[in-house]
Design an enzyme around this catalytic site. Sequence first.
Site, PDB file in Angstrom:
ATOM      1  N   HIS B  24       0.797  -1.227   0.000  1.00 41.83           N
ATOM      2  CA  HIS B  24       0.000   0.000   0.000  1.00 41.83           C
ATOM      3  C   HIS B  24       0.840   1.294   0.000  1.00 41.83           C
ATOM      4  O   HIS B  24       0.770   2.114   0.912  1.00 41.83           O
ATOM      5  CB  HIS B  24      -1.100   0.026   1.073  1.00 41.83           C
ATOM      6  CG  HIS B  24      -0.687  -0.352   2.464  1.00 41.83           C
ATOM      7  ND1 HIS B  24       0.210   0.372   3.187  1.00 41.83           N
ATOM      8  CD2 HIS B  24      -1.082  -1.370   3.262  1.00 41.83           C
ATOM      9  CE1 HIS B  24       0.347  -0.188   4.371  1.00 41.83           C
ATOM     10  NE2 HIS B  24      -0.406  -1.252   4.430  1.00 41.83           N
ATOM     11  N   HIS B  78      -2.626  -8.843  15.933  1.00 39.01           N
ATOM     12  CA  HIS B  78      -2.887  -7.716  15.031  1.00 39.01           C
ATOM     13  C   HIS B  78      -3.840  -8.190  13.940  1.00 39.01           C
ATOM     14  O   HIS B  78      -3.632  -9.231  13.346  1.00 39.01           O
ATOM     15  CB  HIS B  78      -1.552  -7.242  14.455  1.00 39.01           C
ATOM     16  CG  HIS B  78      -1.636  -6.075  13.532  1.00 39.01           C
ATOM     17  ND1 HIS B  78      -2.658  -5.165  13.555  1.00 39.01           N
ATOM     18  CD2 HIS B  78      -0.789  -5.653  12.548  1.00 39.01           C
ATOM     19  CE1 HIS B  78      -2.448  -4.237  12.629  1.00 39.01           C
ATOM     20  NE2 HIS B  78      -1.331  -4.514  12.000  1.00 39.01           N
ATOM     21  N   GLU B  80      -4.691  -6.630  11.024  1.00 39.96           N
ATOM     22  CA  GLU B  80      -4.476  -6.241   9.629  1.00 39.96           C
ATOM     23  C   GLU B  80      -4.332  -7.503   8.760  1.00 39.96           C
ATOM     24  O   GLU B  80      -3.781  -8.511   9.186  1.00 39.96           O
ATOM     25  CB  GLU B  80      -3.236  -5.338   9.492  1.00 39.96           C
ATOM     26  CG  GLU B  80      -3.214  -4.642   8.137  1.00 39.96           C
ATOM     27  CD  GLU B  80      -2.235  -3.459   8.063  1.00 39.96           C
ATOM     28  OE1 GLU B  80      -1.453  -3.260   8.996  1.00 39.96           O
ATOM     29  OE2 GLU B  80      -2.300  -2.745   7.032  1.00 39.96           O
ATOM     30  N   ASP B  82      -2.556  -8.700   6.455  1.00 35.91           N
ATOM     31  CA  ASP B  82      -1.329  -9.457   6.179  1.00 35.91           C
ATOM     32  C   ASP B  82      -1.048 -10.471   7.289  1.00 35.91           C
ATOM     33  O   ASP B  82      -0.226 -11.367   7.124  1.00 35.91           O
ATOM     34  CB  ASP B  82      -0.122  -8.533   5.952  1.00 35.91           C
ATOM     35  CG  ASP B  82       0.051  -7.466   7.012  1.00 35.91           C
ATOM     36  OD1 ASP B  82      -0.935  -7.120   7.689  1.00 35.91           O
ATOM     37  OD2 ASP B  82       1.183  -6.975   7.164  1.00 35.91           O
ATOM     38  N   HIS B 145       0.459  -0.531  15.387  1.00 39.28           N
ATOM     39  CA  HIS B 145       0.023   0.697  14.743  1.00 39.28           C
ATOM     40  C   HIS B 145      -1.454   0.701  14.434  1.00 39.28           C
ATOM     41  O   HIS B 145      -1.938   1.590  13.703  1.00 39.28           O
ATOM     42  CB  HIS B 145       0.850   0.931  13.466  1.00 39.28           C
ATOM     43  CG  HIS B 145       0.569  -0.085  12.388  1.00 39.28           C
ATOM     44  ND1 HIS B 145       0.056   0.282  11.170  1.00 39.28           N
ATOM     45  CD2 HIS B 145       0.643  -1.415  12.337  1.00 39.28           C
ATOM     46  CE1 HIS B 145      -0.120  -0.801  10.417  1.00 39.28           C
ATOM     47  NE2 HIS B 145       0.235  -1.827  11.108  1.00 39.28           N
ATOM     48  N   ASP B 164       3.762  -6.060  14.412  1.00 40.41           N
ATOM     49  CA  ASP B 164       4.482  -5.267  13.398  1.00 40.41           C
ATOM     50  C   ASP B 164       5.695  -4.508  13.957  1.00 40.41           C
ATOM     51  O   ASP B 164       6.603  -4.153  13.213  1.00 40.41           O
ATOM     52  CB  ASP B 164       3.529  -4.264  12.737  1.00 40.41           C
ATOM     53  CG  ASP B 164       2.679  -4.906  11.649  1.00 40.41           C
ATOM     54  OD1 ASP B 164       3.114  -5.916  11.079  1.00 40.41           O
ATOM     55  OD2 ASP B 164       1.589  -4.377  11.366  1.00 40.41           O
ATOM     56  N   TYR B 192      10.766   0.742   7.729  1.00 44.38           N
ATOM     57  CA  TYR B 192       9.480   0.304   8.283  1.00 44.38           C
ATOM     58  C   TYR B 192       8.971   1.337   9.290  1.00 44.38           C
ATOM     59  O   TYR B 192       7.815   1.762   9.251  1.00 44.38           O
ATOM     60  CB  TYR B 192       9.619  -1.071   8.949  1.00 44.38           C
ATOM     61  CG  TYR B 192       8.288  -1.700   9.188  1.00 44.38           C
ATOM     62  CD1 TYR B 192       7.701  -2.518   8.229  1.00 44.38           C
ATOM     63  CD2 TYR B 192       7.564  -1.428  10.349  1.00 44.38           C
ATOM     64  CE1 TYR B 192       6.446  -3.054   8.418  1.00 44.38           C
ATOM     65  CE2 TYR B 192       6.312  -1.961  10.545  1.00 44.38           C
ATOM     66  CZ  TYR B 192       5.755  -2.776   9.580  1.00 44.38           C
ATOM     67  OH  TYR B 192       4.495  -3.288   9.779  1.00 44.38           O
ATOM     68  N   HIS B 225       7.121  -9.421  10.683  1.00 42.07           N
ATOM     69  CA  HIS B 225       7.784  -9.275   9.371  1.00 42.07           C
ATOM     70  C   HIS B 225       9.290  -9.354   9.586  1.00 42.07           C
ATOM     71  O   HIS B 225       9.811  -8.807  10.568  1.00 42.07           O
ATOM     72  CB  HIS B 225       7.480  -7.915   8.734  1.00 42.07           C
ATOM     73  CG  HIS B 225       6.039  -7.671   8.439  1.00 42.07           C
ATOM     74  ND1 HIS B 225       5.366  -8.262   7.408  1.00 42.07           N
ATOM     75  CD2 HIS B 225       5.139  -6.860   9.049  1.00 42.07           C
ATOM     76  CE1 HIS B 225       4.106  -7.845   7.384  1.00 42.07           C
ATOM     77  NE2 HIS B 225       3.942  -6.989   8.385  1.00 42.07           N
TER      78      HIS B 225
HETATM   79 FE   LIG Z   1       0.001  -3.740  10.409  1.00 39.86          FE
HETATM   80 FE   LIG Z   2       2.062  -6.197   9.115  1.00 36.75          FE
END
Ligand SMILES: [Fe+2]
Ligand SMILES: [Fe+2]
Lengths: 54, 397
Positions: B24, B78, B80, B82, B145, B164, B192, B225
Site C-alpha cells: 500500500h 494484530h 491487519e 497481512d 500501529h 508489526d 518500516y 515481518h
Molecule cells: Fe500492520
Molecule cells: Fe504487518
Amino acid sequence: MKKYKCSICGYVYDPANGDENANISPGTSFEDLPDDWVCPICGATKDQFEVTED
Amino acid sequence: MKSVEIKKDIYWVGAIDWDVRDFHGYSTYKGTTYNAYLILDDKITLIDTVKKEFKSELIHRIREIIPLEKIDYIVVNHVEMDHSGSLPEIIELVKPEKIFCSDMGKKALLAHFHREDWPYQVVKSNDTISLGKRSIKFIETRMLHWPDSMFSYVPEEALLFSNDAFGEHLASTERFDDELSIGELIRHAAKYYANIILLYSRLVKKQLENLEKLNLKIDMIAPDHGVVWRSHVKEILEAYHNWCNNKTEEKALVVYDTMWHSTEMMAKAICDGIEKEGVNVKVFNLEVNHHSDIMTEVLDARAIVLGSPTLNNGLLPTMAGFLNYMKGLKPGTKIGAAFGSYGWSGEAVKIMTQYMKDMKFNILEPGIRFQYVPTHAQLKECVEFGKRIGKAIKEGI
Ligand SMILES: [Fe+2]
Ligand SMILES: [Fe+2]
Ligand SMILES: [Zn+2]
C-alpha cells in the site's frame, strides 16, 4: 461546547454530533459523557482526551 | 517447506513473499515475510497467521510439525489482513478452543470477517494465560500501529512476540538477525518505522518506558515481518528509542522536482553550499526516488530542503504528493527551507513553506525563488543559502 481529541488515535469528539454507536445523542458535552465511554476508534478512555481547537 | 525452531519447541511457521514490490504505497523492493509462530506445550498455540494468498505455506509448515487439529489456541496480535487474512480457513481447519485478542481486536475481527460464532477470548494488558510449562502475558499496544495491536510475551523463554513493531519488509530464508548484515537490517527496520510507525512516536516512547517499567527480560524478539532478533535485541530497541525521540544527525536532504532543469540547478547549488559547511547532504529527485525511500532518510535528517517550480499556481504533483505523505507521517521537528524556479506567479515556495510550518518545522526564511533560468550570480546565492542551511544544522534544531 468544546471539542476533545483522542491523544491515542486523533479522533475528535464533537458534541454537535454525539456518538451514535454508543447511544450518545447530538448536543452532549464531553463532560456529560458517561465515565465508561471510550474512543470509538481506538478504545481509549476519557482521560486520554484533550481539548482541541480544530 | 521448512519451519524453523527459534527456541526449544517454538517454531517459525510463516510465509516468504519474494514478489511483493508495493505494500500500500511502501516500496518493498526486497519483498517481505509474514511471520507466524507455533508453540508446542500442553496447549498448542499459534501466534498470528499470514496473508490470505499464503495460507498453504503456513499450513505446510505447521503440518511438518503437528496435524493442524492439534492446535488449541490462536493468538491474534494484530488484525491487519497481512496477519489475519488466512484466519477463516485456519480456524475452519483447527477448530480452536480459544482465540485470544484485545478488546479492539475482537471488534476489528468482527468487522473484517463477520463471524460472531468464533470462540473469542478478550484479554487486557497484563492478563496472563497458562499453556502448561509456559505462559503468555499480553501487553496491549494500542495504535502501534492499529487500535487492536498487542504484544504477547513468554516470560519462561524471555521471548516477545511483537507483531508489526521491530519488523522489517525483507524476504529471506535466513530467519535470524545474526545471519544477515546488521547494517542492512537496521536500514530496513528504519524504513518500516519511517513509513508505518513514525506518526505514533509518542506512543512508542510510552511503550518503551512501559516495557522498562515491567522489567521484562527480553532475549528474543519475534516480529511479524522480517527476521527474529536474538543477537541484536539491544540494537533494535536502541534504534526505536532514537527514532521515537527524533534523534537527528548532521544531515540535510534536498528533495526536489524540476520542469526545465532550473530548479534542478538550484538544488545542486544548494547541495554544494551545504557540503561546503562539512555537513552530510543527500539529493533526491522525486522523478526517480520512491517517496517511501525518501521517508527513510527523513527519519534522522536534521534539515529538509524542498524545491519545486510553480505549476498552475501550485506545486508539481510529485512534490504535492510527497508533502501530503510526509505530513501524514508527522515527522519530528526539523529545519525546513524551500526554493524553486518560476515563470510568472511563483507560489510554490510559499506553499512548501506553509506545509513545513504545519509540520512544526523551524523555517529558514526567506526561501529563494528565481524567474525562469537562474543566472550565475543567482546560483551563487543558492550556494550561500546552502551554507546558511549547513550552519543552522551544526547549531542544532
Ligand atoms: Fe500492520
Ligand atoms: Fe504487518
Ligand atoms: Zn482514539
